[in-house]
Scaffold this motif. Structure first.
Motif, PDB file in Angstrom:
ATOM      1  N   TYR A 106       1.482 -49.469  17.130  1.00  0.00           N
ATOM      2  CA  TYR A 106       0.246 -48.763  17.470  1.00  0.00           C
ATOM      3  C   TYR A 106       0.587 -47.541  18.319  1.00  0.00           C
ATOM      4  O   TYR A 106       1.688 -47.442  18.854  1.00  0.00           O
ATOM      5  N   GLN A 107      -0.369 -46.670  18.499  1.00  0.00           N
ATOM      6  CA  GLN A 107      -0.103 -45.413  19.192  1.00  0.00           C
ATOM      7  C   GLN A 107       0.267 -45.615  20.654  1.00  0.00           C
ATOM      8  O   GLN A 107       1.117 -44.908  21.177  1.00  0.00           O
ATOM      9  N   GLN A 108      -0.351 -46.550  21.320  1.00  0.00           N
ATOM     10  CA  GLN A 108      -0.129 -46.850  22.729  1.00  0.00           C
ATOM     11  C   GLN A 108      -0.034 -45.565  23.545  1.00  0.00           C
ATOM     12  O   GLN A 108      -1.007 -44.826  23.626  1.00  0.00           O
ATOM     13  N   ASN A 109       1.104 -45.240  24.115  1.00  0.00           N
ATOM     14  CA  ASN A 109       1.244 -44.050  24.956  1.00  0.00           C
ATOM     15  C   ASN A 109       1.883 -42.872  24.237  1.00  0.00           C
ATOM     16  O   ASN A 109       2.212 -41.870  24.874  1.00  0.00           O
ATOM     17  N   LEU A 110       2.066 -42.986  22.944  1.00  0.00           N
ATOM     18  CA  LEU A 110       2.640 -41.870  22.193  1.00  0.00           C
ATOM     19  C   LEU A 110       1.593 -40.776  22.026  1.00  0.00           C
ATOM     20  O   LEU A 110       0.401 -41.054  21.883  1.00  0.00           O
ATOM     21  N   SER A 111       2.040 -39.548  22.004  1.00  0.00           N
ATOM     22  CA  SER A 111       1.124 -38.448  21.729  1.00  0.00           C
ATOM     23  C   SER A 111       0.692 -38.526  20.265  1.00  0.00           C
ATOM     24  O   SER A 111       1.313 -39.239  19.454  1.00  0.00           O
ATOM     25  N   GLY A 112      -0.332 -37.786  19.920  1.00  0.00           N
ATOM     26  CA  GLY A 112      -0.777 -37.756  18.534  1.00  0.00           C
ATOM     27  C   GLY A 112       0.319 -37.308  17.595  1.00  0.00           C
ATOM     28  O   GLY A 112       0.498 -37.863  16.506  1.00  0.00           O
ATOM     29  N   GLN A 113       1.082 -36.303  18.001  1.00  0.00           N
ATOM     30  CA  GLN A 113       2.173 -35.790  17.170  1.00  0.00           C
ATOM     31  C   GLN A 113       3.306 -36.814  17.042  1.00  0.00           C
ATOM     32  O   GLN A 113       3.869 -36.992  15.962  1.00  0.00           O
ATOM     33  N   GLU A 114       3.634 -37.489  18.124  1.00  0.00           N
ATOM     34  CA  GLU A 114       4.685 -38.518  18.078  1.00  0.00           C
ATOM     35  C   GLU A 114       4.257 -39.664  17.166  1.00  0.00           C
ATOM     36  O   GLU A 114       5.047 -40.143  16.339  1.00  0.00           O
ATOM     37  N   TYR A 115       3.015 -40.095  17.290  1.00  0.00           N
ATOM     38  CA  TYR A 115       2.530 -41.195  16.458  1.00  0.00           C
ATOM     39  C   TYR A 115       2.464 -40.770  14.991  1.00  0.00           C
ATOM     40  O   TYR A 115       2.757 -41.574  14.095  1.00  0.00           O
ATOM     41  N   LYS A 116       2.146 -39.544  14.752  1.00  0.00           N
ATOM     42  CA  LYS A 116       2.128 -39.022  13.385  1.00  0.00           C
ATOM     43  C   LYS A 116       3.518 -39.119  12.762  1.00  0.00           C
ATOM     44  O   LYS A 116       3.662 -39.446  11.578  1.00  0.00           O
ATOM     45  N   ARG A 117       4.558 -38.854  13.549  1.00  0.00           N
ATOM     46  CA  ARG A 117       5.932 -38.968  13.055  1.00  0.00           C
ATOM     47  C   ARG A 117       6.268 -40.413  12.696  1.00  0.00           C
ATOM     48  O   ARG A 117       6.930 -40.676  11.689  1.00  0.00           O
ATOM     49  N   VAL A 118       5.816 -41.361  13.521  1.00  0.00           N
ATOM     50  CA  VAL A 118       6.052 -42.783  13.232  1.00  0.00           C
ATOM     51  C   VAL A 118       5.330 -43.168  11.944  1.00  0.00           C
ATOM     52  O   VAL A 118       5.914 -43.781  11.044  1.00  0.00           O
ATOM     53  N   ARG A 119       4.080 -42.813  11.841  1.00  0.00           N
ATOM     54  CA  ARG A 119       3.280 -43.167  10.659  1.00  0.00           C
ATOM     55  C   ARG A 119       3.834 -42.527   9.384  1.00  0.00           C
ATOM     56  O   ARG A 119       3.729 -43.104   8.310  1.00  0.00           O
ATOM     57  N   ALA A 120       4.445 -41.360   9.521  1.00  0.00           N
ATOM     58  CA  ALA A 120       4.981 -40.665   8.341  1.00  0.00           C
ATOM     59  C   ALA A 120       6.137 -41.416   7.693  1.00  0.00           C
ATOM     60  O   ALA A 120       6.369 -41.289   6.489  1.00  0.00           O
ATOM     61  N   VAL A 121       6.864 -42.208   8.464  1.00  0.00           N
ATOM     62  CA  VAL A 121       8.018 -42.929   7.913  1.00  0.00           C
ATOM     63  C   VAL A 121       7.772 -44.441   7.799  1.00  0.00           C
ATOM     64  O   VAL A 121       8.622 -45.169   7.315  1.00  0.00           O
ATOM     65  N   ALA A 122       6.603 -44.884   8.249  1.00  0.00           N
ATOM     66  CA  ALA A 122       6.249 -46.305   8.129  1.00  0.00           C
ATOM     67  C   ALA A 122       5.822 -46.608   6.702  1.00  0.00           C
ATOM     68  O   ALA A 122       5.273 -45.752   6.013  1.00  0.00           O
ATOM     69  N   VAL A 123       6.108 -47.827   6.273  1.00  0.00           N
ATOM     70  CA  VAL A 123       5.678 -48.277   4.946  1.00  0.00           C
ATOM     71  C   VAL A 123       4.521 -49.246   5.140  1.00  0.00           C
ATOM     72  O   VAL A 123       4.666 -50.280   5.789  1.00  0.00           O
ATOM     73  N   TYR A 124       3.387 -48.896   4.571  1.00  0.00           N
ATOM     74  CA  TYR A 124       2.174 -49.711   4.657  1.00  0.00           C
ATOM     75  C   TYR A 124       1.949 -50.399   3.309  1.00  0.00           C
ATOM     76  O   TYR A 124       1.141 -49.967   2.504  1.00  0.00           O
ATOM     77  N   ASP A 125       2.708 -51.457   3.061  1.00  0.00           N
ATOM     78  CA  ASP A 125       2.597 -52.163   1.776  1.00  0.00           C
ATOM     79  C   ASP A 125       2.049 -53.585   1.943  1.00  0.00           C
ATOM     80  O   ASP A 125       2.191 -54.409   1.062  1.00  0.00           O
ATOM     81  N   ASN A 126       1.407 -53.842   3.071  1.00  0.00           N
ATOM     82  CA  ASN A 126       0.808 -55.156   3.370  1.00  0.00           C
ATOM     83  C   ASN A 126       1.829 -56.288   3.402  1.00  0.00           C
ATOM     84  O   ASN A 126       1.471 -57.451   3.232  1.00  0.00           O
ATOM     85  N   TYR A 127       3.075 -55.961   3.633  1.00  0.00           N
ATOM     86  CA  TYR A 127       4.136 -56.965   3.701  1.00  0.00           C
ATOM     87  C   TYR A 127       3.817 -58.062   4.723  1.00  0.00           C
ATOM     88  O   TYR A 127       4.050 -59.237   4.474  1.00  0.00           O
ATOM     89  N   PHE A 128       3.287 -57.666   5.872  1.00  0.00           N
ATOM     90  CA  PHE A 128       3.028 -58.629   6.939  1.00  0.00           C
ATOM     91  C   PHE A 128       1.685 -59.345   6.781  1.00  0.00           C
ATOM     92  O   PHE A 128       1.345 -60.195   7.579  1.00  0.00           O
ATOM     93  N   ASN A 129       0.940 -59.023   5.744  1.00  0.00           N
ATOM     94  CA  ASN A 129      -0.363 -59.652   5.526  1.00  0.00           C
ATOM     95  C   ASN A 129      -0.314 -60.836   4.581  1.00  0.00           C
ATOM     96  O   ASN A 129      -1.335 -61.443   4.302  1.00  0.00           O
ATOM     97  N   ASP A 130       0.838 -61.136   4.035  1.00  0.00           N
ATOM     98  CA  ASP A 130       0.960 -62.267   3.095  1.00  0.00           C
ATOM     99  C   ASP A 130       0.871 -63.588   3.819  1.00  0.00           C
ATOM    100  O   ASP A 130       1.306 -63.778   4.882  1.00  0.00           O
TER     101      ASP A 130
END
Length: 132
Positions: free
Chosen positions: A108-132
């Motif tokens: 989650y974003q927590q204390n990251l700036s919007g730009q820093e969090y955007k960088r994390v989200r850009a390389v994260a894979v959202y394929d519902n792997y942890f929702n199984d």
């Protein structure tokens, strides 16, 4: 106190912390019951040691509950503590390691700036792997 603890860690002690942390968070317990959690938090306050311990857990288990906790707690905290210094290595590993990219989806974003969090989200894979 933390610096003394970190400098005293040898290989067997690091393995013990990782092993105990995985055991603790692989069973979906609501509250940690071992000192490994406090020890792990002391490790992540250091850029290099924190990265090493996060990667040790990542490579030592495929338990989804444990990995999700790692992402939304210690990886997130480590990123918030070390920010720019941590983001370059996160982006580099995410490009070559699908499980790490999935782990980033738990951050989650927590204390990251919007730009820093955007960088994390850009390389994260959202394929519902942890929702199984």
């Amino acid at each position: 106190k933390e610096e003394k603890f970190r400098s005293s860690l040898d290989e067997p002690e690091k393995l013990k912390i990782v092993r105990n942390w995985i055991a603790e968070y692989s069973n979906n317990s609501a509250e940690p019951s071992c000192s490994c959690d406090q020890q792990f938090r002391m490790c992540i306050s250091d850029l290099e040691l924190g990265w090493e311990m996060i990667l040790r857990v990542l490579s030592a288990t495929n338990n989804k509950s444990c990995l999700c906790t790692l992402g939304c707690w210690h990886l997130e905290d480590w990123l918030s503590l070390h920010r720019e210094k941590a983001l370059d290595r996160v982006e580099a590993l995410a490009g070559t390691n699908i499980m790490f990219s999935r782990l980033l989806s738990c951050v989650y974003q927590q204390n990251l700036s919007g730009q820093e969090y955007k960088r994390v989200r850009a390389v994260a894979v959202y394929d519902n792997y942890f929702n199984d």
